[in-house]
Design a protein around this motif. Sequence first.
Motif, PDB file in Angstrom:
ATOM      1  N   GLY A 128      69.957  24.415  75.426  1.00  0.00           N
ATOM      2  CA  GLY A 128      70.260  23.989  76.791  1.00  0.00           C
ATOM      3  C   GLY A 128      70.726  22.544  76.923  1.00  0.00           C
ATOM      4  O   GLY A 128      71.678  22.257  77.655  1.00  0.00           O
ATOM      5  N   LEU A 129      70.060  21.649  76.196  1.00  0.00           N
ATOM      6  CA  LEU A 129      70.389  20.229  76.322  1.00  0.00           C
ATOM      7  C   LEU A 129      71.823  19.952  75.874  1.00  0.00           C
ATOM      8  O   LEU A 129      72.562  19.202  76.519  1.00  0.00           O
ATOM      9  N   THR A 368      62.110  17.421  79.098  1.00  0.00           N
ATOM     10  CA  THR A 368      60.913  18.211  78.805  1.00  0.00           C
ATOM     11  C   THR A 368      59.652  17.393  79.007  1.00  0.00           C
ATOM     12  O   THR A 368      59.660  16.167  78.886  1.00  0.00           O
ATOM     13  N   THR A 666      69.180  26.933  82.066  1.00  0.00           N
ATOM     14  CA  THR A 666      70.545  26.998  82.581  1.00  0.00           C
ATOM     15  C   THR A 666      71.123  28.396  82.339  1.00  0.00           C
ATOM     16  O   THR A 666      71.999  28.845  83.081  1.00  0.00           O
TER      17      THR A 666
END
Length: 832
Positions: A128-129, A368, A666
């Motif tokens: 995701g990042l 996070t 996401t």
Amino acid sequence: MDARYKSRDIERRSLDVDSLKRSFLEWLVYSVGKDARAATRRDWFHTVALAVRDRVVDRWMDTTRSYYHEDAKRVYYLSLEFLIGRLLTNSLSNLGIMDECRQALDRLGLSMDDVVDSEPDAALGNGGLGRLAACFLDSMASQGLPGYGYGIRYEFGLFEQRFENGWQVEHPEQWLQFGNPWEFARPEVLYPVQFYGRVEEFRDSVGERAYRWVDSERVLAMAYDTPVVGYGGDTINTLRLWSARATSDFNFGHFNEGAYMKAVEQKILSENLSRVLYPNDATEIGKELRFKQEYFFTSASLQDILRRYLQHHTSFDNLPNKAAIQLNDTHPAIGIAELMRLLIDQHGLRWEKAWEITQATFAYTNHTLLPEALEAWPVRMVERILPRHMQIIYEINAKFLTRSKAKAAGDNARLSHLSLIDERGDRRVRMGNLAFLGSHKVNGVSALHTELMKETVFADFHAEFPDRITNKTNGITPRRWLKQANPALSELISSRIGEGWISDLGQIAALKEKADDVVFREEFRRAKRKNKKRLAAYIARQTGEEVQIDSIFDVQVKRMHEYKRQLLNVLHTVALYNEMRDNPTVSWVPVTKIFAGKAAPSYHMAKLIIKLINDVAKVVNHDPSVHDNLKVVYLPNYNVTAAEIIIPAADISEQISTAGMEASGTGNMKLALNGALTIGTLDGANVEIREQVGADNIFIFGLTAEEVNDLRANGGFNPREVIASNPALKRALDMIATGAFSPDDRNRYQPILQALTDGGDHFLVTADFADYCRAQDAAMQLYRDSEEWTRKAIINTASMGWFSSDRTVNEYATEIWDVHPVKPTHDGEGFR
Ligand code: GPV
């Protein structure tokens, strides 16, 4: 100039079918060096990519020149990861020449799909990042924002996942093996980056104490630029990735033979810095090489940013008005100490001035709250590798702690939380605290996550700086995740509401009223069916498994992590399998459970869960008593390219993390945008998805973040009791425990059972099991009513406008960066 050259020059920029076709033939011969008879599919891919790149270059230079002439404020997105995926379809689509290219290839007797499929997937990120960074690049370019991405050009991207006997095995991902047609090497853009050595104190010209970093080892950072094509092709931004090069600053005469070879070896070793992406997602690895990677790309990027700034300025006072630097998590947080060092040691600024500029320039995004992901580097290591930075960090800390409110109140517990140094055990530098302190804004990535930041990890900082934390809920680019990945649905949408949604996703809300239109519903279903067929073919190719198009495609695709609870999904799968076997006369809604995702190579529990899913698949898929009503597939090597096939075909989106643990998610947005109904916990951005789609159009289950917190605080949860009181759960666990899915090794899953019982079930799988099954049942019942299902699916698609990364990036631009769109001047439409 010779007219022939002139016309060729024009042709390079022309977008019609004939010019494209002629360019392809010319590129094939003169750049790829093949004739049409000998060309492979890969040769054609390189040919087409180079011809398309030609059509980008002029506008790219125009864009860069416009930023320069306007001395526009730029935003620099520093990220250790950019999960880009393929670029051919993306470039063609954003340039608006998809059909022209297809036709040109057609005339050459070539299939566009084959050419597209020959492109490797650029996986310079984990999950995701990294994908968020790639979506932001697309959104910045599509909105004309002067945004640069800075990262590392890893020679090996995220490993390729294969299964052997159902176990994950990792293979190196050699995406650069055949060259990368999109990038431009810039051997002249080269910065030295230092490591090790020591700090020398001296008196500067006015007698002040000053420092220099000496006896260090040097590595060079060399730039590679990739154009980032915005939608419409007007703005073309730059992604600049650094590659490590050895220096040649050693004296040949100096060595005897042995030392010479050693010195050369050292040089070669220094190039390992950009060799490989660490395959860990949301877990700290604590490796020295990783720390050096972080400093390597951050230092090179900052040097480059200052060089660009100094083209127009002589003092640094204006830096915060000309540059915004966004830290994608703490990975580049050492940049705060590095900018201080550059300003003070190299440019002679005073501490207070340098600090003011640094804070006003940087902003930090936290991704996070999981303690195992928060970076904390041993002081002794930082001291050894970056001695000057360690000094600067101590100094920042000392000045801050002296002035903090906690100090004034004599509150030592709070002071020790605020410290940049964790003094417990071996002393460590808390990178999150450094990033917080060195930034003027700090953001979380969903409303819930941002609130939890304020209440947990950054509670004390929040008390100290109540205006610093702000929320920026994540988003996704509608270009890649709807227009390109789902042409069937995109064309349907555009046929009804026009194409405005592509650059203004809010407009997709106009589809809401179409949910009540029976014809539209039929066409919406037809598009989904087409995508399901495409996925079924892919599943057959990848796994050999035949799945029914009419079954519910229930999809959980994401990194393997205990907190994401793929285990909960597989336990429900076993329970459903049992129910189907127990009740063979019931007319079951057929279900296909689709999993995909990689586990970090060292994450044994995650790998064991993959094996469990594959073991369950083997039993379930070949049991005639369920009459093909249940299939389980685990697709290997999940990446951006696979996601583009899987997501448009999903009926159900599994977003089932333990509440409070998924910062945003996401994939949840991508799936809902493509008309999947979510089964999810009130975690991350699921909370905001529910607000947007309405509680009737999503299946929410499970404990809330607050309930999870209370349950843990009161120690009032006994998984054994929960298991004993739920026969379906008990039976599923007993089967796993006794080897029903692993007859070859009946004890294989002991670690999983152990974690769920004696281990205390940290992720609350058993606690949420019953409610999860209820939500699953509700979804299966609804699926029988295909009109009602489609209505809700349409409402999901129509309600996702707010989750465009265009909206997210605009919020950053106005509330954090203060950057504004620049309209590039294209002199002579690029014919110049
Ligand atoms: I920290 N995330 C990630 O992919 N890798 C990391 O190392 C860290 C966070 C993810 C979060 O887990 C997701 O919830 C979030 O949607 C994503 O970052 C983007 O913000």
